[in-house]
Design an enzyme around this catalytic site. Sequence first.
Site, PDB file in Angstrom:
ATOM      1  N   TYR A 132     -24.027  14.769  41.650  1.00  0.00           N
ATOM      2  CA  TYR A 132     -22.790  14.773  40.688  1.00  0.00           C
ATOM      3  C   TYR A 132     -23.547  16.178  39.831  1.00  0.00           C
ATOM      4  CZ  TYR A 132     -18.849  12.126  42.135  1.00  0.00           C
ATOM      5  OH  TYR A 132     -17.836  11.552  42.924  1.00  0.00           O
ATOM      6  N   GLU A 161     -29.688  -8.778  62.164  1.00  0.00           N
ATOM      7  CA  GLU A 161     -27.938  -7.595  62.453  1.00  0.00           C
ATOM      8  C   GLU A 161     -26.472  -7.509  61.373  1.00  0.00           C
ATOM      9  OE1 GLU A 161     -24.737  -5.041  64.453  1.00  0.00           O
ATOM     10  OE2 GLU A 161     -25.742  -6.265  65.867  1.00  0.00           O
ATOM     11  N   ASP A 185     -26.051  -8.140  67.494  1.00  0.00           N
ATOM     12  CA  ASP A 185     -24.703  -8.510  68.365  1.00  0.00           C
ATOM     13  C   ASP A 185     -24.930  -8.263  69.819  1.00  0.00           C
ATOM     14  OD1 ASP A 185     -23.318  -9.053  66.179  1.00  0.00           O
ATOM     15  OD2 ASP A 185     -21.815  -7.356  66.169  1.00  0.00           O
TER      16      ASP A 185
END
Length: 303
Positions: free
Chosen positions: A46, A132, A184
């Site tokens: 920005y 995770e 997972d």
Amino acid sequence: LKASETMRKFGNRGEVRKVAIMSKLMQLVHELCSKDITATKRDLFYSDVKLFKKQEESDAALEDVTCMLGCTRCSLHVVASEKGLVVGRLRYREAGDLIDCTRMGVGGKAIPSNIQKCTDFESDAEFILLVEKDAAFQRLAEDRFYNRFPCIIITGKGQPDVATRQFLRKMQQDLKLQVLALVDADPYGLNIMSVYTRGSKNMSFDSSNLTTPGIKWLGVRPTDLDRFKLPNQCRLDMTEHDLKLGNKLLTEDFIQCNPEWMKELKVMIKTKEKAEIQALSSFGFQYLTEVYLPLKLQEKDWI
């Protein structure tokens, strides 16, 4: 693989904009270092939206600058927004303030974007539990799992940011604790572990400051699905994309050098089944903290 070197020729009209972006980034970084203040990557974008047009361009230029100077992004006083969390048996100082991670409630302590301000790590933990997903982290924090099994629990909420990777590396180096991963049972869980252990391709030039070698795979592993009799309705069929990533991982060095990981990945691909950590909630919301993890830890069932 990309070329090992990229040229920015100031006298080439075709590269005027690229040179302008690079020069602007170096000017901004010089200002930050001179004033000893920090800014986020979004702040840099920005500062001149018309020049950068997209944040991807200012981010790419920043990576070029860090690579060219041979330093870390943090040392240039550019930080990312806070993402990771830590909770458990850890005390350290952050910019001089004492932080006690056992007194951070059930939400945990946000990992600061400027890791250089974190010093004097102290702990009576026996290991670091790398999680995770945020949902599993919140369950562990709410159940005060670190009181039953002295540990430090940390998460990057999926793909980890630079600060979380730096924090884990610094914590492990200072405390000399084993890191156990809870991810997972799918190719993406393994891929996330690889980012922590060997780094990402985008930040390969800074891997020495971001990686934590020696992480052990605690769970959820493909063989756990049958061992813990996970119901069929809690198992998911692997997609073609999952299978493609799984087969690609079989060719990676970090998998091939670990026969046990290779065996688990082959089971996953053969059965074409995957499961998330939250699938264990089918046995009860606290099954993860009261049965699954205690049993795995007591048996030292990590690879």
